[in-house]
Design a protein around this motif. Structure first.
Motif, mmCIF file in Angstrom:
data_model
loop_
_atom_site.group_PDB
_atom_site.id
_atom_site.type_symbol
_atom_site.label_atom_id
_atom_site.label_comp_id
_atom_site.label_asym_id
_atom_site.label_seq_id
_atom_site.Cartn_x
_atom_site.Cartn_y
_atom_site.Cartn_z
ATOM 1 N N LYS A 139 -5.963 3.393 -6.961
ATOM 2 C CA LYS A 139 -6.841 2.235 -6.736
ATOM 3 C C LYS A 139 -6.668 1.213 -7.854
ATOM 4 O O LYS A 139 -6.507 0.009 -7.600
ATOM 5 N N GLN A 166 1.112 4.666 1.408
ATOM 6 C CA GLN A 166 1.607 5.067 2.724
ATOM 7 C C GLN A 166 2.043 6.530 2.724
ATOM 8 O O GLN A 166 1.759 7.274 3.671
ATOM 9 N N ALA A 193 -10.270 5.988 2.054
ATOM 10 C CA ALA A 193 -10.844 4.872 2.812
ATOM 11 C C ALA A 193 -11.883 4.127 1.980
ATOM 12 O O ALA A 193 -11.883 2.892 1.923
ATOM 13 N N LEU A 197 -8.978 1.601 0.877
ATOM 14 C CA LEU A 197 -8.798 0.816 2.101
ATOM 15 C C LEU A 197 -9.886 -0.238 2.286
ATOM 16 O O LEU A 197 -9.597 -1.353 2.745
ATOM 17 N N LEU A 200 -9.130 -3.015 0.107
ATOM 18 C CA LEU A 200 -7.842 -3.578 0.514
ATOM 19 C C LEU A 200 -7.978 -4.530 1.697
ATOM 20 O O LEU A 200 -7.067 -5.318 1.973
ATOM 21 N N GLN A 201 -9.110 -4.480 2.387
ATOM 22 C CA GLN A 201 -9.308 -5.362 3.535
ATOM 23 C C GLN A 201 -9.227 -6.831 3.128
ATOM 24 O O GLN A 201 -8.667 -7.662 3.850
ATOM 25 N N THR A 229 0.978 -2.347 4.803
ATOM 26 C CA THR A 229 -0.476 -2.165 4.904
ATOM 27 C C THR A 229 -0.874 -1.781 6.326
ATOM 28 O O THR A 229 -1.747 -0.927 6.529
ATOM 29 N N CYS A 232 -0.171 1.789 6.801
ATOM 30 C CA CYS A 232 -1.214 2.591 6.148
ATOM 31 C C CYS A 232 -2.446 2.709 7.048
ATOM 32 O O CYS A 232 -3.030 3.796 7.188
ATOM 33 N N MET A 233 -2.838 1.598 7.643
ATOM 34 C CA MET A 233 -4.000 1.619 8.531
ATOM 35 C C MET A 233 -3.734 2.489 9.760
ATOM 36 O O MET A 233 -4.615 3.225 10.224
ATOM 37 N N THR A 236 -4.005 6.086 8.991
ATOM 38 C CA THR A 236 -5.411 6.429 8.749
ATOM 39 C C THR A 236 -6.155 6.709 10.043
ATOM 40 O O THR A 236 -6.959 7.648 10.119
ATOM 41 N N VAL A 245 -13.489 2.953 7.218
ATOM 42 C CA VAL A 245 -12.678 2.107 8.104
ATOM 43 C C VAL A 245 -13.536 1.522 9.219
ATOM 44 O O VAL A 245 -13.292 0.402 9.679
#
Length: 433
Positions: A139, A166, A193, A197, A200-201, A229, A232-233, A236, A245
């Motif tokens: 992070k 990833q 998450a 994540l 990261l949004q 990215t 990665c999503m 997830t 998420v």
């Protein structure tokens, strides 16, 4: 290059480099001798051997030698990870050095070392949950990396950090305990998450803005960042839906809609558009997953998903002039619509578009064109395999081989025919008339 027959258990960096360089020789005898020398050092059980290999792979010097070191390290870890690579202290040192190296090496080395990291992560983080510092440290790295916080840590490359993320998420794309009914989201994935994540949004939105700018010298770099990215999503949500998420899903979908709405197939895409098309492909795969696996969380996005994919599908009139990646995008738009139709509100959402969907999307995708004739003459069996519909049980469910727009259009037509046969027959009669 001749290599000595005997080597001590421990090898210096120079000795390792000499052996690794010899494996690149055109002379088979030199390659065999060097490989045997490396194998003897490996078998001797020197606990610092993986660290020494990593030092060569991540250090300076000839790239070929460094790739050879990374490749040997990958195979060494694969052979020894279950039995333990070294003592616990040295292993933790190796693990930490590997994670640090991944943040700064060039792409050619990263591609190999990330496989090493993936093996370590699967064992230590996913299966044993014995790497508690991994997520907090990653992070910090992502937030301080060069493309997100320029100037803070220029040696930390954002694209490398996201590639590491990833690799961490990849094992979670499948259920860890598939025999468990309603398996809960693993705590490691919930942690990723929540800590990575969700923050990261904002970065995802920033990347999308950069990608959609009409002219930007760094657009290709941001496209690569956005693509990773998106992957990665996808990893997830492919099987699980972490609570973090759920919170950012509307915002993520909005940015994916923006990317998809930017597509224009009125003319063949340029080579420079490849990354954008790959992003679009990944967005559509995510939508397929949301509709199929996580409908209750995607219900409020369903109408927007339908409108978005139908807008793209109506450009299928240009399909014969497009490349295979563009064809795959049209295939996915039809697959998304098919999966929407399998949900409760599916027909209500799609029915307003029924006539235009048939006339402007499905039938143009089925129409014979010059490429069909050429493919038929070249290989009839292959043409039939690519264009025949799937089994009815797999019309829009879990078949992952619907890679052509025509095949997906045929299967969508099958879904429509099963759900509303009268309207489909009328549409066919109109076309024939």
């Amino acid at each position: 290059m001749e290599v000595d027959a005997a080597y001590p258990a421990a090898a210096t960096g120079d000795e390792l480099r000499r052996l690794l360089t010899a494996t690149l020789s055109a002379d088979k005898a030199s390659v065999d001798a060097a490989t045997a020398g490396l194998d003897r050092i490996s078998a001797a059980g020197d606990p610092s051997f993986p660290i020494a290999l990593l030092a060569v792979a991540a250090g300076d010097g000839d790239q070929g030698t460094r790739i050879a070191a990374a490749t040997y390290l990958k195979n060494f870890v694969r052979r020894n990870r279950e039995g333990g690579l070294s003592s616990s202290d040295l292993y933790r040192e190796f693990r930490d050095q590997l994670a640090q190296a991944l943040l700064r090496v060039e792409p050619a080395i990263l591609r190999v070392l990330i496989e090493v990291f993936g093996q370590v992560v699967e064992k230590d983080f996913v299966k044993e949950n014995s790497w508690p510092q991994l997520v907090p440290q990653l992070k910090l790295v992502i937030q301080s990396s060069d493309a997100i916080s320029p100037g803070q840590h220029p040696e930390w490359k954002t694209i490398n950090a996201l590639t590491v993320l990833q690799a961490i998420l990849r094992p979670f794309q499948y259920f860890l305990n598939p025999k468990v009914v309603k398996e809960p989201v693993p705590e490691q994935l919930e942690q990723i998450a929540a800590e990575i994540l969700v923050p990261l949004q904002v970065t995802f939105h920033h990347f999308a803005d950069k990608v959609l700018l009409p002219q930007d010298g760094n657009k290709l770099a941001y496209e690569q960042l956005l693509l990773i990215t998106c992957k990665c999503m996808y990893f997830t949500v492919r099987s699980y839906m972490p609570s973090g998420v759920k919170q950012i899903l509307p915002s993520l979908c909005k940015d994916m809609f923006r990317v998809l709405d930017s597509l224009d197939f009125n003319s063949p895409p340029e080579d420079s558009a490849t990354a954008r098309l790959k992003i679009a492909k990944r967005c559509l795969i995510i939508f397929c997953t949301l509709v199929t696996r996580h409908r209750k969380h995607a219900d409020n996005q369903m109408l927007h998903i339908v409108n978005c994919v139908i807008r793209i599908s109506k450009q299928s009139i240009h399909l014969s002039k497009l490349n295979s990646l563009s064809d795959r995008i049209f295939s996915l738009t039809f697959d998304v619509i098919s999966r929407v139709l399998e949900t409760g509100p599916g027909w209500r959402l799609v029915s307003p578009h029924f006539s235009s969907l048939m006339d402007s999307a499905i039938f143009p995708a089925l129409a014979l064109n010059e490429k069909d004739i050429a493919d038929w003459e070249e290989d009839t069996d292959e043409y039939m395999r690519k264009n025949l519909p799937s089994e009815l049980d797999d019309i829009s469910g879990w078949a992952e081989d619907l890679f052509t727009a025509r095949k997906s259009a045929i299967n969508l037509l099958g879904v429509l025919a099963l759900s509303r046969p009268t309207r489909c027959i009328c549409s066919f009669q109109t076309q024939e008339g």
